[in-house]
Design an enzyme around this catalytic site. Sequence first.
Site, PDB file in Angstrom:
ATOM      1  N   ARG A   1      -5.369  13.737  -2.005  1.00  0.00           N
ATOM      2  CA  ARG A   1      -5.015  12.244  -2.530  1.00  0.00           C
ATOM      3  C   ARG A   1      -5.160  12.006  -4.023  1.00  0.00           C
ATOM      4  NH1 ARG A   1      -3.865  12.236   2.236  1.00  0.00           N
ATOM      5  NH2 ARG A   1      -4.448  10.983   3.769  1.00  0.00           N
TER       6      ARG A   1
ATOM      7  N   ASN B   1      -5.202   3.970  -3.081  1.00  0.00           N
ATOM      8  CA  ASN B   1      -6.612   4.358  -2.685  1.00  0.00           C
ATOM      9  C   ASN B   1      -7.614   3.811  -4.064  1.00  0.00           C
ATOM     10  OD1 ASN B   1      -6.632   5.842  -0.452  1.00  0.00           O
ATOM     11  ND2 ASN B   1      -5.781   7.361  -1.386  1.00  0.00           N
TER      12      ASN B   1
ATOM     13  N   SER C   1       0.987  -1.197   0.052  1.00  0.00           N
ATOM     14  CA  SER C   1       0.170  -0.263   0.114  1.00  0.00           C
ATOM     15  C   SER C   1       0.827   1.178   0.062  1.00  0.00           C
ATOM     16  CB  SER C   1      -0.729   0.103   1.271  1.00  0.00           C
ATOM     17  OG  SER C   1      -1.517   1.206   1.355  1.00  0.00           O
TER      18      SER C   1
ATOM     19  N   ARG D   1      -0.909  12.910  -0.511  1.00  0.00           N
ATOM     20  CA  ARG D   1      -0.407  11.510  -1.080  1.00  0.00           C
ATOM     21  C   ARG D   1      -0.816  11.771  -2.736  1.00  0.00           C
ATOM     22  NH1 ARG D   1      -1.775   6.698   2.286  1.00  0.00           N
ATOM     23  NH2 ARG D   1       0.405   7.466   3.482  1.00  0.00           N
TER      24      ARG D   1
ATOM     25  N   TYR E   1      -1.010  -0.124  10.223  1.00  0.00           N
ATOM     26  CA  TYR E   1      -1.287  -0.760   9.069  1.00  0.00           C
ATOM     27  C   TYR E   1       0.017  -0.696   7.837  1.00  0.00           C
ATOM     28  CZ  TYR E   1      -3.586  -1.096   4.335  1.00  0.00           C
ATOM     29  OH  TYR E   1      -4.120  -1.405   2.920  1.00  0.00           O
TER      30      TYR E   1
ATOM     31  N   ALA F   1     -12.557   7.448   1.201  1.00  0.00           N
ATOM     32  CA  ALA F   1     -13.326   8.866   0.792  1.00  0.00           C
ATOM     33  C   ALA F   1     -14.008   8.714  -0.390  1.00  0.00           C
ATOM     34  CB  ALA F   1     -12.118   9.596   0.794  1.00  0.00           C
TER      35      ALA F   1
END
Length: 326
Positions: free
Chosen positions: A222, A178, A118, A285, A149, A193
């Site tokens: 993001r 994401n 991730s 990010r 995580y 989101a």
Amino acid sequence: MKKALVCGAGGFIGSHLVKRLKREGYWVRGVDLKYPEFSETEADDFVIGDLRDPYFCRSIVDTKFDEVYQLAADMGGAGYVFTGDNDADIMHNSALINLNMLDACYRRNIKRIFYSSSACIYPKYNQEDPNNPKCSEDSAYPAAPDSEYGWEKLFSERLYLAYHRNYGMEVRIARYHNIFGPEGTWIGGREKAPAALCRKVATAILKGEDYIEVWGDGKQTRSFLYIDECIEGTLRLMRSNWTGPVNIGSEEMVTIDQLAEMIMNIAGKKLKIVHVPGPQGVRGRNSDNRLIKEKLGWAPSMPLKEGLKITYKWVEEQVKKSLGIR
Ligand code: NAD
């Protein structure tokens, strides 16, 4: 006929991956604690069981699979990962799954295994500026993920790389950024989101409310990758001669407020955005796709808006069903 094993096949990305592998003519075994929530699995064989149990892992790797995809993890959106309340479970459960699956595959002489890491592994210190986050693959160390995580993902990346070095296993590691799309979690605290904001917008419109709530100041940035492109990148990496780790994500960075505005445009209704306290993760990010382009000659290209249109329609249907609207 080629055979594939998909661990986490009851989840969002796993269930889409099974569909794609079936379209390509594979024989597919799916494994998960649960069946997919939103549609029937297309796997030829679907085994319900707990991958934290090493004996169960050995029992499902009972034949020579050409491709093993390890997607199972104890995971969720910001509401699950960033509160700190689930850290012990997240680390314990996901680490066990990866330890067990690698060992089971090694014993069975499985050559090729994919691991879904991730963007959460990237150091917090490179993601403080929402306009200029750094997520190139070589920036992972010195490590400082902002969540347990992320630490577990980093540990497991290293575990896969160690099996590659010591036992010659052909591991393939992607760092997903994401992923969103239809048939993903959209309610309950583990949603991401895009699904959460689609739900909030659809719910407000259907209930006649004039605002939605957004966690934080809405200026955190993001990028979001549509599920079909995630699967495409995953298969391209798996079938390449290169181990990774590599980012699989979009470079179209938006603020969370911009994401909300895009969804409102798609829904055709302008609502007020009310900022409320909530877990947010890092300030900024974005994916950095230079390495994937160089190594695979490919990178995702679908505009965010296109994926959001499809996703909004699907989430809106779920909201209508939950409100008893036909
Ligand atoms: P998901 O939660 O929908 O799927 C994960 C699946 O793993 C679930 O169906 C869950 O039941 C299963 N699972 C958990 N514990 C298990 C156990 N002990 N035994 C058997 N199955 C178990 O998540 P997803 O969005 O499909 O993500 C798939 C993978 O990609 C995960 O490893 C995740 O960390 C990684 N990833 C996802 C994203 C994203 O945006 N969705 C981003 C980065 C990384």
